[in-house]
Scaffold this active site. Structure first.
Site, short mmCIF file in Angstrom:
data_model
loop_
_atom_site.label_atom_id
_atom_site.label_comp_id
_atom_site.label_asym_id
_atom_site.label_seq_id
_atom_site.Cartn_x
_atom_site.Cartn_y
_atom_site.Cartn_z
N ARG A 122 40.67 51.94 64.50
CA ARG A 122 39.52 52.13 65.39
C ARG A 122 39.45 53.56 65.89
O ARG A 122 38.41 54.18 65.91
CB ARG A 122 39.59 51.19 66.59
CG ARG A 122 39.53 49.75 66.22
CD ARG A 122 38.10 49.31 66.06
NE ARG A 122 38.04 47.94 65.60
CZ ARG A 122 36.97 47.39 65.09
NH1 ARG A 122 35.87 48.09 64.95
NH2 ARG A 122 36.97 46.14 64.71
N HIS A 209 31.79 53.20 85.15
CA HIS A 209 31.22 54.29 85.95
C HIS A 209 32.26 55.26 86.48
O HIS A 209 31.94 56.17 87.23
CB HIS A 209 30.35 53.72 87.08
CG HIS A 209 28.98 53.34 86.59
ND1 HIS A 209 28.80 52.48 85.54
CD2 HIS A 209 27.73 53.71 86.98
CE1 HIS A 209 27.50 52.32 85.31
NE2 HIS A 209 26.83 53.07 86.17
N TYR A 387 26.46 51.89 76.17
CA TYR A 387 27.00 51.05 77.24
C TYR A 387 25.94 50.70 78.30
O TYR A 387 26.27 50.13 79.32
CB TYR A 387 28.19 51.74 77.92
CG TYR A 387 29.42 50.87 77.96
CD1 TYR A 387 29.43 49.65 78.66
CD2 TYR A 387 30.59 51.23 77.32
CE1 TYR A 387 30.54 48.85 78.70
CE2 TYR A 387 31.71 50.43 77.35
CZ TYR A 387 31.68 49.25 78.04
OH TYR A 387 32.79 48.44 78.08
N HIS A 390 22.26 46.66 80.47
CA HIS A 390 21.46 46.07 81.54
C HIS A 390 20.91 44.67 81.26
O HIS A 390 20.63 43.93 82.21
CB HIS A 390 20.36 47.05 81.98
CG HIS A 390 20.94 48.31 82.55
ND1 HIS A 390 21.40 49.34 81.74
CD2 HIS A 390 21.18 48.69 83.83
CE1 HIS A 390 21.90 50.30 82.50
NE2 HIS A 390 21.77 49.94 83.77
C1 HEM Z 1 21.12 45.26 88.77
C2 HEM Z 1 22.00 45.95 88.12
C3 HEM Z 1 21.85 47.38 87.70
C4 HEM Z 1 20.99 48.34 88.16
C5 HEM Z 1 19.92 48.21 89.24
C6 HEM Z 1 21.27 49.54 87.42
C7 HEM Z 1 20.59 50.73 87.59
C8 HEM Z 1 20.90 51.90 86.95
C9 HEM Z 1 20.24 53.15 87.18
C10 HEM Z 1 19.07 53.37 88.14
C11 HEM Z 1 20.82 54.06 86.38
C12 HEM Z 1 20.46 55.54 86.27
C13 HEM Z 1 19.43 55.63 85.20
C14 HEM Z 1 18.85 56.99 85.08
O1 HEM Z 1 19.53 57.98 85.36
O2 HEM Z 1 17.70 57.08 84.68
C15 HEM Z 1 21.88 53.40 85.65
C16 HEM Z 1 22.71 54.02 84.75
C17 HEM Z 1 23.68 53.36 84.01
N1 HEM Z 1 23.97 52.01 84.03
FE1 HEM Z 1 23.11 50.66 85.25
N2 HEM Z 1 22.30 49.30 86.55
C18 HEM Z 1 22.67 48.00 86.68
C19 HEM Z 1 23.65 47.35 85.95
C20 HEM Z 1 24.40 47.91 84.93
C21 HEM Z 1 25.38 47.21 84.16
C22 HEM Z 1 25.75 45.74 84.29
C23 HEM Z 1 25.91 48.09 83.28
C24 HEM Z 1 26.97 47.76 82.26
C25 HEM Z 1 27.99 48.42 81.97
C26 HEM Z 1 25.27 49.38 83.52
C27 HEM Z 1 25.53 50.55 82.84
C28 HEM Z 1 24.96 51.76 83.13
C29 HEM Z 1 25.36 53.02 82.51
C30 HEM Z 1 26.43 53.20 81.45
C31 HEM Z 1 24.57 54.00 83.09
C32 HEM Z 1 24.65 55.52 82.83
C33 HEM Z 1 25.45 56.15 83.96
C34 HEM Z 1 25.51 57.64 83.87
O3 HEM Z 1 25.38 58.18 82.78
O4 HEM Z 1 25.69 58.28 84.91
N3 HEM Z 1 24.37 49.21 84.53
N4 HEM Z 1 21.90 52.09 86.01
#
Ligand code: HEM
Length: 596
Positions: A122, A209, A387, A390
């Site tokens: 892997r 995160h 990853y 959502h």
């Molecule tokens: C209700 C639950 C959730 C909400 C409201 C939410 C909301 C968000 C928002 C607003 C962003 C930033 C998007 C942007 O910059 O445009 C984000 C990024 C992200 N989310 Fe979620 N999220 C949720 C659940 C999850 C789950 C379960 C995962 C699974 C692992 C996840 C993985 C990620 C990842 C990997 C990023 C990118 C982070 C980064 O690059 O800084 N999220 N999410």
């Protein structure tokens, strides 16, 4: 032979032994000049396309195991390996069938041999040292040394290509809102097939995160998580100043507050760090933890609380055994122990659940001591994109008899303390998460996140989904119907993209048909679900904990003993183990498991 004649012959001999210089190739003559020939992705098997002049290219096949103008002619060992190596789908089939055989394997030394193989095979798929980044599509010192960048597995689509994805597809990519509405938005909740619950989803989000922290200031392509791995920056902060604010500076412990007789993270008043809450939430209601965005969801603050309690519990144990250690040594040692615990949970429980393998995965750094293994790690932008899980999120959140809408759940600052850790763990473990792959399973409250990922991937010019399939040793799809395994979405995709080779990376991952009983398609999976695993969960844990075997380790008793009193890891052992390893190896596993 005299000395003199030897010195004449030697350079000649050398010339004869040197491999012929590869010829510079002309681009496809049928194409109007000057199209950048690298837009055709001519180099196969990880060969690198290097442009010469205006319309010539050369494939650098160094160490790919292939030669020829487009790196398509296998060397003898490559040919032999390819002939003997089972296909990815057959390997997956073997690992997810034959329960009794695997029970036997798991009880013998063969388990370790296979685990070593899993780890090395892997991780060999990932380039190390890192290659490209969003600003450099060629090998450079900058992309090697500047850890502010996410790395890139594939270079970006050249800027001067005839279409946004190279040469295939339409001149313009589909409208992103339309794409999301038509193919990603949930019609009806599709549950994760193997019983994955939303506690698992929050664990995934909380865990990832620490190494996914895209920089708002620097923009996409840059990260604030400079550790690029499992360093628990989400517990301790991603810089020393934040860490110091969070520390009690007594017995190695983190600051905390006691509410209703229970331990919780301190408020921002007590630990003055920046947390991202909506305006108007007073500092005393904001909890202060390592990751600034964890106020977003009670599920994230729940895991922050659990790890905070664990940190302070381990500090007590250490102090008892080492009364001479000062605060700093207690803190640092405890951090290492928690890193070890995290990896153990992630490999043996989380990845195990996701993979659905009957092979029992094992966390044992010694497995790799005699193998060639690149320990350094750099988080890839593609890893970040894939990853975005959502679709795991349900339509609403059920806690006891109360249903919470997104509006009530997001940034809810009282729920954790009102219910307490135990009740929330119980509630989240009862509620089923959504299926990630297969399309149309984003709740509309998080659809905008998918839209943003796709926009970002366009800005960053990520290569098409099929190029990534090839990169990871999978056959490219020949039609949309082969991708989705059905006709309706396939027809819509055909309409939107016009060519399967123009399909984008993230939509491809989310629209690929799921493997049998799996939460993902082939590209994202090393799939995690099998009837056996479910059964095993049911053996080992009480009913509501289905599909979350990993919780069995965190919370060993059915009564939710939340003190992390698990016996699977003795802190001394964890300490020694973490000293011997570099943590990113777990990420390599996770990354590949997730992408296959
Ligand atoms: C209700 C639950 C959730 C909400 C409201 C939410 C909301 C968000 C928002 C607003 C962003 C930033 C998007 C942007 O910059 O445009 C984000 C990024 C992200 N989310 Fe979620 N999220 C949720 C659940 C999850 C789950 C379960 C995962 C699974 C692992 C996840 C993985 C990620 C990842 C990997 C990023 C990118 C982070 C980064 O690059 O800084 N999220 N999410």
């Amino acid at each position: 032979m005299s000395r003199r004649s030897l010195s004449l012959w030697f350079p000649l001999l050398l010339l004869l032994l040197l491999p012929p210089t590869p010829s510079v190739l002309l681009a496809d003559p049928g194409v109007p000049s000057p199209v950048n020939p690298c837009c055709y992705y001519p180099c196969q098997n990880q060969g690198v396309c290097v442009r010469f002049g205006l319309d010539n290219y050369q494939c650098d096949c160094t160490r790919t195991g292939y030669s020829g103008p487009n790196c398509t002619i296998p060397e003898i060992w490559t040919w032999l390996r390819n002939s003997l190596r089972p296909s990815p789908s057959f390997t997956h089939f073997l690992l997810t069938h034959g329960y009794w055989l695997w029970e036997f394997v798991n009880a013998t030394f063969i388990r370790e041999i296979l685990m070593r193989l899993v780890l090395t095979v892997r991780s060999n798929l990932i380039p190390s040292p890192p290659t490209y980044n969003s600003a450099h599509d060629y090998i450079s010192w900058e992309s090697f040394s500047n850890v502010s960048y996410y790395t890139r597995i594939l270079p970006s689509v050249p800027k001067d290509c005839p279409t946004p994805m190279g040469t295939k597809g339409k001149k313009q990519l589909p409208d992103v809102q339309l794409l999301a509405q038509q193919l990603l938005l949930r019609r009806e909740f599709i549950p994760a097939p193997q019983g994955t619950n939303i506690l698992f989803a929050f664990f995934a989000q909380h865990f990832t995160h620490q190494f996914f922290k895209t920089s708002g200031k620097m923009g996409p392509g840059f990260t604030k998580a400079l550790g690029h791995g499992v360093d628990l920056g989400h517990i301790y902060g991603d810089n020393l100043e934040r860490q110091y604010h969070l520390r009690l500076f007594k017995d190695g412990k983190l600051k905390y507050q006691v509410l209703d007789g229970e331990v919780y993270p301190p408020s921002v008043e007590q630990a003055s760090v920046l947390m991202r809450y909506p305006p108007g939430v007073p500092p005393e209601r904001q909890m202060a933890v390592g990751q600034e965005v964890f106020g977003l969801l009670p599920g994230l603050m729940l895991f922050s609380t659990i790890w905070l309690r664990e940190h302070n519990r381990v500090c007590d144990l250490l102090k008892e055994e080492h009364p001479t250690w000062d605060d700093e040594q207690l803190f640092q040692t405890t951090r290492l122990i928690l890193i070890g615990e995290t990896i153990k949970i992630v490999i043996e429980e989380y990845v195990q659940h996701l993979s659905g393998y009957f092979l029992q995965l094992k966390f044992d750094p010694e497995l790799l001591f005699r193998a060639q293994f690149q320990y350094r790690n750099r988080i890839a932008m593609e890893f970040n994109h894939l990853y975005h899980w959502h679709p795991l999120m349900p339509n609403s959140f059920q806690v006891g008899s109360q249903e919470y809408s997104y509006e009530q759940f997001l940034f809810n600052t009282s729920m954790l303390v009102d219910y307490g850790v135990e009740a929330l763990v119980d509630a989240f473990s009862r509620q089923r998460a959504g299926r990630i792959g297969g399309g149309r399973n984003f709740d509309y409250h998080v659809l905008h996140v998918a839209v943003d990922v796709i926009k970002e991937s366009r800005e960053m010019r990520l290569q098409p989904f099929n190029e990534y399939r090839k990169r990871f040793g999978l056959k490219p799809y020949t039609s949309f119907q082969e991708l989705t395994g059905e006709k309706e979405m396939a027809a819509e995709l055909e309409e939107l993209y016009g060519d399967i080779d123009a399909l984008e990376f993230y939509p491809g991952l989310l629209l690929e048909k799921c493997q049998p009983n799996s939460i993902f398609g082939e590209m994202m999976t090393c799939p995690l679900c099998s009837p056996w695993l479910l059964k095993r969960c049911i053996y080992k844990v009480p009913e509501p904990w289905h599909g979350c075997h990993f919780l069995d380790s965190i919370f060993p008793s059915s009564a939710c003993d939340l003190g992390f009193n698990s016996h699977w890891i003795k802190y001394q052992a964890a300490f020694q183990e973490t000293l011997k390893i570099r943590i990113h190896q777990v990420l390599c596993v996770l990354q590949h498991v997730a992408s296959h």
